[in-house]
Design a protein around this motif. Structure first.
Motif, PDB file in Angstrom:
ATOM      1  N   MET A  47      47.608  44.126  37.232  1.00 57.71           N
ATOM      2  CA  MET A  47      47.496  43.390  38.494  1.00 57.71           C
ATOM      3  C   MET A  47      47.994  44.168  39.713  1.00 57.71           C
ATOM      4  SD  MET A  47      45.879  40.894  37.330  1.00 57.71           S
ATOM      5  CE  MET A  47      45.720  39.823  38.729  1.00 57.71           C
ATOM      6  N   PHE A  48      48.127  45.492  39.582  1.00 58.04           N
ATOM      7  CA  PHE A  48      48.471  46.294  40.754  1.00 58.04           C
ATOM      8  C   PHE A  48      47.408  46.122  41.840  1.00 58.04           C
ATOM      9  CE2 PHE A  48      51.261  49.803  38.620  1.00 58.04           C
ATOM     10  CZ  PHE A  48      52.199  48.848  38.314  1.00 58.04           C
ATOM     11  N   SER A  57      41.185  39.941  47.735  1.00 59.84           N
ATOM     12  CA  SER A  57      39.833  39.907  47.183  1.00 59.84           C
ATOM     13  C   SER A  57      39.787  40.092  45.670  1.00 59.84           C
ATOM     14  CB  SER A  57      38.981  40.993  47.853  1.00 59.84           C
ATOM     15  OG  SER A  57      38.834  40.706  49.211  1.00 59.84           O
ATOM     16  N   ILE A  58      40.930  40.223  45.040  1.00 63.41           N
ATOM     17  CA  ILE A  58      40.947  40.325  43.583  1.00 63.41           C
ATOM     18  C   ILE A  58      41.019  38.897  43.036  1.00 63.41           C
ATOM     19  CG2 ILE A  58      42.185  41.210  41.563  1.00 63.41           C
ATOM     20  CD1 ILE A  58      40.915  43.403  43.362  1.00 63.41           C
ATOM     21  N   LEU A  59      40.026  38.517  42.269  1.00 67.23           N
ATOM     22  CA  LEU A  59      39.968  37.159  41.719  1.00 67.23           C
ATOM     23  C   LEU A  59      40.795  37.084  40.446  1.00 67.23           C
ATOM     24  CD1 LEU A  59      36.139  36.582  42.214  1.00 67.23           C
ATOM     25  CD2 LEU A  59      38.016  35.840  43.695  1.00 67.23           C
ATOM     26  N   VAL A  60      41.559  35.991  40.319  1.00 66.97           N
ATOM     27  CA  VAL A  60      42.445  35.802  39.177  1.00 66.97           C
ATOM     28  C   VAL A  60      42.079  34.492  38.493  1.00 66.97           C
ATOM     29  CG1 VAL A  60      44.868  35.540  38.490  1.00 66.97           C
ATOM     30  CG2 VAL A  60      44.264  37.063  40.381  1.00 66.97           C
ATOM     31  N   ASP A  61      42.021  34.510  37.172  1.00 68.25           N
ATOM     32  CA  ASP A  61      41.668  33.294  36.436  1.00 68.25           C
ATOM     33  C   ASP A  61      42.899  32.410  36.209  1.00 68.25           C
ATOM     34  OD1 ASP A  61      43.078  34.315  34.249  1.00 68.25           O
ATOM     35  OD2 ASP A  61      41.292  34.854  33.110  1.00 68.25           O
ATOM     36  N   ASN A  63      44.678  31.997  33.745  1.00 67.50           N
ATOM     37  CA  ASN A  63      45.704  32.624  32.906  1.00 67.50           C
ATOM     38  C   ASN A  63      46.447  33.752  33.630  1.00 67.50           C
ATOM     39  OD1 ASN A  63      45.055  30.992  30.643  1.00 67.50           O
ATOM     40  ND2 ASN A  63      43.247  32.283  30.300  1.00 67.50           N
ATOM     41  N   GLY A  64      46.152  33.925  34.914  1.00 70.83           N
ATOM     42  CA  GLY A  64      46.810  34.965  35.690  1.00 70.83           C
ATOM     43  C   GLY A  64      46.238  36.357  35.452  1.00 70.83           C
ATOM     44  N   LYS A  65      45.027  36.419  34.905  1.00 69.19           N
ATOM     45  CA  LYS A  65      44.404  37.727  34.652  1.00 69.19           C
ATOM     46  C   LYS A  65      43.259  37.965  35.625  1.00 69.19           C
ATOM     47  CE  LYS A  65      45.635  37.907  29.841  1.00 69.19           C
ATOM     48  NZ  LYS A  65      45.220  38.237  28.498  1.00 69.19           N
ATOM     49  N   MET A  66      42.999  39.242  35.879  1.00 72.19           N
ATOM     50  CA  MET A  66      41.921  39.600  36.790  1.00 72.19           C
ATOM     51  C   MET A  66      40.597  39.078  36.265  1.00 72.19           C
ATOM     52  SD  MET A  66      40.872  43.274  38.318  1.00 72.19           S
ATOM     53  CE  MET A  66      39.525  43.442  39.466  1.00 72.19           C
ATOM     54  N   ALA A  67      39.829  38.444  37.161  1.00 74.46           N
ATOM     55  CA  ALA A  67      38.547  37.878  36.769  1.00 74.46           C
ATOM     56  C   ALA A  67      37.372  38.531  37.488  1.00 74.46           C
ATOM     57  CB  ALA A  67      38.554  36.379  37.042  1.00 74.46           C
ATOM     58  N   GLY A  68      37.659  39.363  38.481  1.00 73.74           N
ATOM     59  CA  GLY A  68      36.582  40.005  39.225  1.00 73.74           C
ATOM     60  C   GLY A  68      36.996  40.302  40.644  1.00 73.74           C
ATOM     61  N   ILE A  69      36.012  40.531  41.497  1.00 77.46           N
ATOM     62  CA  ILE A  69      36.265  40.898  42.887  1.00 77.46           C
ATOM     63  C   ILE A  69      35.456  39.979  43.795  1.00 77.46           C
ATOM     64  CG2 ILE A  69      36.032  42.744  44.604  1.00 77.46           C
ATOM     65  CD1 ILE A  69      36.240  44.679  42.113  1.00 77.46           C
ATOM     66  N   ASP A  70      36.105  39.487  44.822  1.00 73.80           N
ATOM     67  CA  ASP A  70      35.444  38.635  45.805  1.00 73.80           C
ATOM     68  C   ASP A  70      34.734  39.542  46.808  1.00 73.80           C
ATOM     69  OD1 ASP A  70      34.687  36.976  47.849  1.00 73.80           O
ATOM     70  OD2 ASP A  70      36.699  36.190  48.252  1.00 73.80           O
ATOM     71  N   TYR A  71      33.461  39.780  46.587  1.00 78.27           N
ATOM     72  CA  TYR A  71      32.712  40.686  47.458  1.00 78.27           C
ATOM     73  C   TYR A  71      32.394  40.071  48.820  1.00 78.27           C
ATOM     74  CZ  TYR A  71      32.118  43.850  43.531  1.00 78.27           C
ATOM     75  OH  TYR A  71      32.345  44.721  42.505  1.00 78.27           O
ATOM     76  N   ASP A  72      32.577  38.782  48.987  1.00 77.99           N
ATOM     77  CA  ASP A  72      32.367  38.165  50.301  1.00 77.99           C
ATOM     78  C   ASP A  72      33.472  38.566  51.277  1.00 77.99           C
ATOM     79  OD1 ASP A  72      30.071  36.865  49.520  1.00 77.99           O
ATOM     80  OD2 ASP A  72      31.123  35.031  48.939  1.00 77.99           O
ATOM     81  N   HIS A  73      34.663  38.890  50.745  1.00 81.82           N
ATOM     82  CA  HIS A  73      35.792  39.221  51.608  1.00 81.82           C
ATOM     83  C   HIS A  73      36.299  40.664  51.455  1.00 81.82           C
ATOM     84  CE1 HIS A  73      35.854  34.790  51.457  1.00 81.82           C
ATOM     85  NE2 HIS A  73      36.080  34.949  52.737  1.00 81.82           N
TER      86      HIS A  73
END
Length: 114
Positions: A47-48, A57-61, A63-73
């Protein structure tokens, strides 16, 4: 003789911003020249990228894990890629011109198969 400068309370009001908004209100992803592409298969969930992303813009699910990237922002600054500690990197920057018209699956395959 020097001209007398005005005090702050003597200066006329030039304009007011009634609704300044924030980054959530405005999609700023269209400014981007490059975009990060995330490889969930090599990501260690440190999560760095989330900590250092200036645009959240880093999407988190849930469970607190990375889920993707918010490309709109995401403005494509690349800080997430710089901070990614995995070797090879789990995030790579690609040119927007190369990403145009491609699915995320296609972009991941191109970015991480090299």
């Amino acid at each position: 003789m020097a001209e007398k400068l005005l005090n702050w309370d003597e200066v006329l009001i030039g304009a007011t911003i009634k609704d300044p908004g924030n980054s959530k209100s405005y999609e700023t992803g269209s400014w981007r020249v490059e975009r990060p592409v995330w490889n969930p298969d090599t990501c260690i969930q440190c999560m760095f990228c989330w900590v250092y992303c200036p645009d959240s813009s880093i999407l988190v699910d849930e469970n607190g894990k990375m889920a993707g990237i918010d490309y709109d922002h995401c403005k494509g600054c690349g800080i997430c890629v710089e901070q990614c500690p995995t070797k090879p990197k789990s995030l790579k920057m690609i040119l927007e011109s190369e990403a145009k018209g491609k699915t995320l699956k296609e972009l991941r395959k191109e970015a991480f198969s090299k």
